[in-house]
Write an enzyme that holds these catalytic residues in place. Sequence first.
Site, short mmCIF file in Angstrom:
data_model
loop_
_atom_site.label_atom_id
_atom_site.label_comp_id
_atom_site.label_asym_id
_atom_site.label_seq_id
_atom_site.Cartn_x
_atom_site.Cartn_y
_atom_site.Cartn_z
N HIS B 72 37.96 15.52 -5.30
CA HIS B 72 39.19 16.09 -4.46
C HIS B 72 39.62 14.88 -3.22
O HIS B 72 40.78 14.72 -2.93
CB HIS B 72 38.66 17.15 -3.61
CG HIS B 72 39.50 17.63 -2.47
ND1 HIS B 72 39.10 17.67 -1.22
CD2 HIS B 72 40.58 18.38 -2.40
CE1 HIS B 72 40.05 18.22 -0.44
NE2 HIS B 72 40.93 18.63 -1.05
N GLU B 75 41.76 12.33 -4.75
CA GLU B 75 43.10 12.81 -5.11
C GLU B 75 44.03 12.64 -3.78
O GLU B 75 45.03 12.26 -3.75
CB GLU B 75 43.05 14.30 -5.69
CG GLU B 75 44.46 15.04 -5.32
CD GLU B 75 44.40 16.30 -4.57
OE1 GLU B 75 45.00 16.38 -3.60
OE2 GLU B 75 43.53 17.15 -4.79
N HIS B 76 43.45 13.09 -2.71
CA HIS B 76 43.81 12.71 -1.26
C HIS B 76 44.25 11.20 -1.30
O HIS B 76 45.35 10.90 -0.83
CB HIS B 76 43.00 13.20 -0.23
CG HIS B 76 43.16 14.43 0.28
ND1 HIS B 76 43.41 14.82 1.58
CD2 HIS B 76 42.86 15.71 -0.49
CE1 HIS B 76 43.45 16.12 1.65
NE2 HIS B 76 43.12 16.65 0.61
N GLU B 147 40.35 20.76 6.31
CA GLU B 147 40.54 21.43 5.01
C GLU B 147 39.34 22.24 4.51
O GLU B 147 39.54 23.37 4.18
CB GLU B 147 40.94 20.51 3.74
CG GLU B 147 41.65 21.46 2.59
CD GLU B 147 41.96 20.42 1.54
OE1 GLU B 147 41.80 19.09 1.64
OE2 GLU B 147 42.23 21.06 0.66
#
Lengths: 434, 425
Positions: B72, B75-76, B147
């Site tokens: 994740h 991905e950022h 997040e």
Amino acid sequence: MSLKINSEEAAAGLRFTEITDEKFNIEAIVIRFITELDEKDSQLYTFVTSLLAESNAKYPDRAQLAARLAGLYGAGLYSIAYRAGDKLVTGLAVNAISDSFTIDKENISDECAELLLDCIFSPDMSGGVFCQRYFDQKKRELIDKINGAADNRHLYAVNRSGRQAFKGEPAAVNLPGTLENAEAITEQTAYEAYNRLLDSAYISVSFIGEGKNVKAKELIKERLLKLCAERGRDRQTIRSFVSPSKCKSEPLKLREEIEQSQSKLIMYFKTDSDEFFAHKLMCAMFGGTPFSKLFSNVREKLSLCYYCQSSYADLKYTMAVDSGVEFGNEEKAEAEIIRQLEAMQNGDFTDEELENTKRYLRSGALANYDTPEGLNTWYFYEHARGTEYSPRQVIEFTERLTREDVIRSARSFKLDTIYELVPQDAQSGGEENA
Amino acid sequence: MREDRFDIVRDERTSRSYKIVHHSSGLDILLAPMKDFVQTSAMIGTKYGSVNNCFKTDEDEDFVRVPDGIAHYLEHKLFENDDSDVFELFAETGADANAMTGFENTIYLFSCTENFCDSLRILLDFVQKPYFTQENVDKERGIIAQEIKMTLDLPKRRCFFELLNAMYHVHPIKIDIAGSVESIEEITPELLYKCYDSFYDLNNMALAIAGNFDEEEALAICDELLVPCKDKKLEVSFPDEPYEVVKRRTELKFSVGVPMFEIGFKCRPAEEKLMVKREVEADLLLSLLAGRMSPMYKELTSGGLINSELGREVFDSRGVFSLILSGESNDPDAVLECVLKHIRLARENGLDRAQFELLKKAEYGMTVRELNTPDGYAENMLAFHFYGLDTFELQRRIAQVTFEDIEKALDELIDTENYSISIIR
């Protein structure tokens, strides 16, 4: 593109909108009852429409209705309830794959329409009021919903802050309503509310889809025209739901605590200007895109949050900025949000930012042409605004806006309310005990 | 004339079709023109998600274990080039771009109504150009921490992950996709490069495009921008997951209005090639057992144990298969008893054949709807392709499934001794 849109005020207080495009493979019918938002009746109307979607006289058992819907290729029949400015929109909707996509080209659209009408006009009754079978369940569900209002901390913050931002206005009404009112609902009061709703609401019906459900449309139209003819008096046609919210003379700042991990910060800014298209563009440049002022600065440069976005509630002339920030950083985030709005007010943005935002909005508006849901929402809100613009027309208006329009829009917004929902204990968001 | 091999995938019943081009770079490209639509949706994905936290390539002597949440995080960070932010590049084309990391895949996507070719160039360029520095990796940590904290405030999500932790001993499915505030502290530019180099191999990826676009233009851009990757002999390792659940009950305090519950039945994982078949069977089985027509649902609602919502989910992944029921109840333990009772009754008395036929029809309707938007079509093509299947496989499986298959699934899938319940109150 074979898109066709047709709207008509078929009778006083009754509007039909047909949106058809042969590329869609579904047919949807939405019947909306539009009334004033009111603390007690809004709860009752929402409750009643949710009850109507559970069963009807022909299918009094929920399982029977579910079986019927499954047999119609998994048609969906559901209630709706939301606020639009100072109005309450409740109602029922049905949607299913269009007849041409069924395995043997069966006609299911007429049956879907009949089912919808049965739910609205032939509810499951006993002794002259709603049958107790699902009444008790739905009432308990409503009470649970009110008790669980804070389960989703973000939505809770949005609702709590909205009550303060629109205090004294119908828009402050909380949709699940109060516990006290919910506990007082009886089969009798619910049935009275049902009759009141049918008798008094402005009714807006949308047919959206492939458009081959001709007979289904006739069935719906005929029945609703009959209802309107039977209503004791003419109902006023609603031309617009716009009801601007007046900005407070001094901004209100509120802080509440709750058990959670992250602070929720919501700020409201209000304008008295009706330059809708300029406000939409300004709001998108400010915090409505992944390259906006708020995204680039509050999130990307300062790493203060994961989300920080603005949205413009045009019916209330109000812009909300919504963010989740680390406990202790609320002031810093607030200051930066204000600083970025000042940047917009001072014209501190490039022509490229302006053009990119216009392009982003253009793409978003055009995308509505590709889904029945998008077109349904688009034309409903056009009506709510008292206009009839297509996505392409709105794009044209937006294209013509200048940087001066954006600056003027930004300068017209004043801070109204700051709301913080902060963690009771900044260290924990939950505790294991088993 | 193109030299790339290609296949045409066709649905016999509706005559709908799409093309799969096996590009010389190693990337499979799935193309579904939808000329009546305004939008085009493009998504490139890699078979790399949060569960892939232990792997090796031919450059490694042994398996490497990487911190939780790194897929994740990657991905950022891929959204940042050496000279610009990718969102700013998309801003110039008007495309709406996004990315998402799941348990098994990471997907980068955009949808647009104009400038498709420019947007496709940006997409293909940035996913092939990682740029990780200590500074930009550190900067992201605060954003991702927020997040993670945002998701900690979502009790339903927490209830779900608590359930996975109660069911799974060692399988990485039980770890939150974004990791934890602590685990992301361990992520470095070097580790990000390690993961990128291992999983962002075009042979391990696919591109799906659906909507209003020109196939030849799209393929010409692919020819120009796709850089063949060296096969690094990637191996992914998963620990041996015991059959039994870890514990039957877990409870967490989070001051909710009505307690929330998730009940999970841990099943034996399905073979990859049989995954869709198993999913269809399990989905219909859950609907028969716990859907609105079922005696279980009737007893739960009429007895006041739950409100009208009873969530059903077939949750599966490589090495994972479970059936989950979820909802709200003041007495989740009584709900569990009721669920177990009705499973036993279904075994004794049999399932309802008439309801099965109705549910099959409803499932068919659902598959028709899913392919009516460029987004939905692209997403479906990609998801099925990652399992080595085409997007019409679901419709075919639904058409083929028999009542006897579901009866068999009831016996094979649900073990009433092998369940967990997660409660948040």
